[in-house]
Design an enzyme around this catalytic site. Sequence first.
Site, PDB file in Angstrom:
ATOM      1  CG  ASP A 535      -0.099  -0.091   2.361  1.00 31.67           C
ATOM      2  OD1 ASP A 535       0.626   0.774   2.830  1.00 31.67           O
ATOM      3  OD2 ASP A 535      -0.417  -1.030   3.212  1.00 31.67           O
ATOM      4  CD  GLU A 615      18.321 -25.113 -15.650  1.00 28.27           C
ATOM      5  OE1 GLU A 615      16.882 -25.218 -15.778  1.00 28.27           O
ATOM      6  OE2 GLU A 615      19.017 -25.823 -14.903  1.00 28.27           O
TER       7      GLU A 615
END
Length: 731
Positions: A535, A615
């Site tokens: 928020d 990877e």
Amino acid sequence: MSIHIAQQTGVITLHTARTSYQMWADEQGVLHHLYYGPSVGNADLRDTEFRSDCGFSPNPGELHLQRDYSLDTLCQEYTGCGVGDFRVSCLNVQNPDGSIAADLRFAGAEVLPGKYALPGLPAAFDNGGECETLRVTLRDDVTGLTVTLLYGVYEQADVITRAALLQNGGSGVIRLRKAASACLDLPFGEWELLHFHGRHCMERQPERAPLPHGVQVIGSGRGASSHHHNPFVILAEPHATETAGGCLGAMLVYSGSFRIEMEVSQLHSTRLVAGLGDETFCWTLAPGETFAAPEVLFSYSSDGLGELSRQYQRFLRDNLIRSVWKNRPRPILINNWEATYMNFDGETIYHIARQARELGVELMVLDDGWFGRRDDDTSGLGDWQVNEKKLGCTLAELIERIRGLGMDFGLWVEPEMVCPGTALYAAHPDWALSIPGRTPAMGRSQLVLDMGRPEVVDYLYETLSALLRENHISYVKWDMNRNMTDVFSRALPADRQGEAAHRYMLGVYALLERLTSEFPDILWEGCSGGGGRFDAGMLHYFPQIWCSDDTDAIQRLKIQYGTSFGYPISAVGSHVSAAPNHQTGRTAPLNTRAVVAMAGTFGYELDLQLLSESEKQDIRRQIAVCKQVQPLVLQGRYDRLTDAMTDTYFTAWQLTAPDAAAALVSVVVVDPKPNPWSIHLRCRGLAPDGLYKNSLTGHVATGSALMAAGLTLPMQTGDYPATQIWLERVD
Ligand code: GLA
């Protein structure tokens, strides 16, 4: 001047670049709301007001023959209670004589340069000359209650902030059972409510529906803004889309329990009332005392939801987030949580750091489990002493080893909590919220500290500031892993228990104020089991917040999509985690996981030892790409190109440099099809006459062609393939 008060009529108009907001106090002193929408200059809009003699809508006593004048039908800036308006109100005030009433009348207005501040609360700020403040005073003459309405008018940002100060100017004690920050009465129009609901690991899922007659409430009574409802709503015209139509937002700058109520009235006007608190709120206001209701940020866009989101994103970045990091590229981090959980020692952490450093990672974050007795989540919170036995060294030694690799070091804390069984709990059992005679409900085996007590805040300040002073810590992840129950403060008398939850938030803000001011160079990341306190209140102190504990890239498409409606992309904590994913068991390609995490602050949270050489090579490449993307994440324009909730084939978004010299379009196929139709996208926000080179095809097209005819991607098959397309200006 962005605030205009007409001399003759007293009509007050707030101007932003593209919007107007108008109010007027009549002869009775009732402050009418007249308008909020596209600019109308200084036009006097009083005659747009609709008055009707509406049965069962009472008239003020002194005007009882003026049957078309009723507080129940007028649009108002801020309402009293108990005196004739039956809609949702801003106030619920119990006066010294026991009456529940407030009749607010205009007592003056003044314009001040700059932006007002709110005592003890986070609020937007002015960087110099961006904002003017309007202060309007309303008074109840019987009790002396004064309500000061504050409006911060940010002309260029198209944002109007509001807050309210309630002062007891009488001689007896007043009890505030409700004290909203703002009311917005929309006299006309059909509105749809767009709000963001969810749960742990599934935050901010957008939901849009027409507002029905009656009252609709979005809120949280959890003592935190919550995973479940976000303190941000949008009211949109039914036809409003990403690129067209009227819509307005209301965002609360508050991290505790809140209520945003919307009521479509009998006469079809729409009222929005936003503020802190839940049903248990009750604040005692002694004579002379003032209560500050948190800030609400309003913004209006005539150009659809995309523009409204950008208005909020820019505003939060420029005028709400204080951190020096807000415009700085964030270090690429690795967090050990999903790699080890609490099962680690210093050597493991060093090993993770060393491997990560080889791949180009810049910051090692040590998550939960480094302190007290904390090998699982049933114990230890509150004892913030380093567990040197577990680490096999001091924290300073571990940090120095990691820094020796050329990396920064970050640490996880969860200061607002205590576990029974800790030394802190043994010393101060009364510091935990709990009700005498009842066994408190547990959440993750922990209790909530009573942050409303200054001694708790002081203790945490001393403990944490010592930790930060004594160790070379560049990043802090501030967690909060349960909601409040048994909200009872041992430090408050019986008749003030309704203050405990808000005093808690004031204590948290006071602590954050002290720590972030003393350690401004630390990169602070907020967290509450992921995005349980995502928020604007938290963003005042923390430039980024861990968006969700769900790190599944495909789920994140929806979570990050929902979050983007109100919050800057640069505030979204987002990591590449393992496959299969730990929350959903889904396997998405490493490339897709990275593409999704690049729409936020980028990092890794997996066991690098389990990765293949190829990877690892991919990770090196991803980090290089991320460095190119970061400036766009920090300051670029963000466009949602698809609706992640309803477009089931693929999700796409675009980041564009502020000068439109480059853009990055990202596409993730969520449901590959046989014999598929094309993946076709129309870009946005490019320079119409600019020439852009497509990194995938090498093709050069004008911005206008890319925005009108769009671009088509080759067919994509497999599990969740993702593509990034750079559009670089070449003219
Ligand atoms: C919360 C956070 C996670 C992790 C754990 C540690 O759930 O959101 O990222 O830090 O706590 O306990």
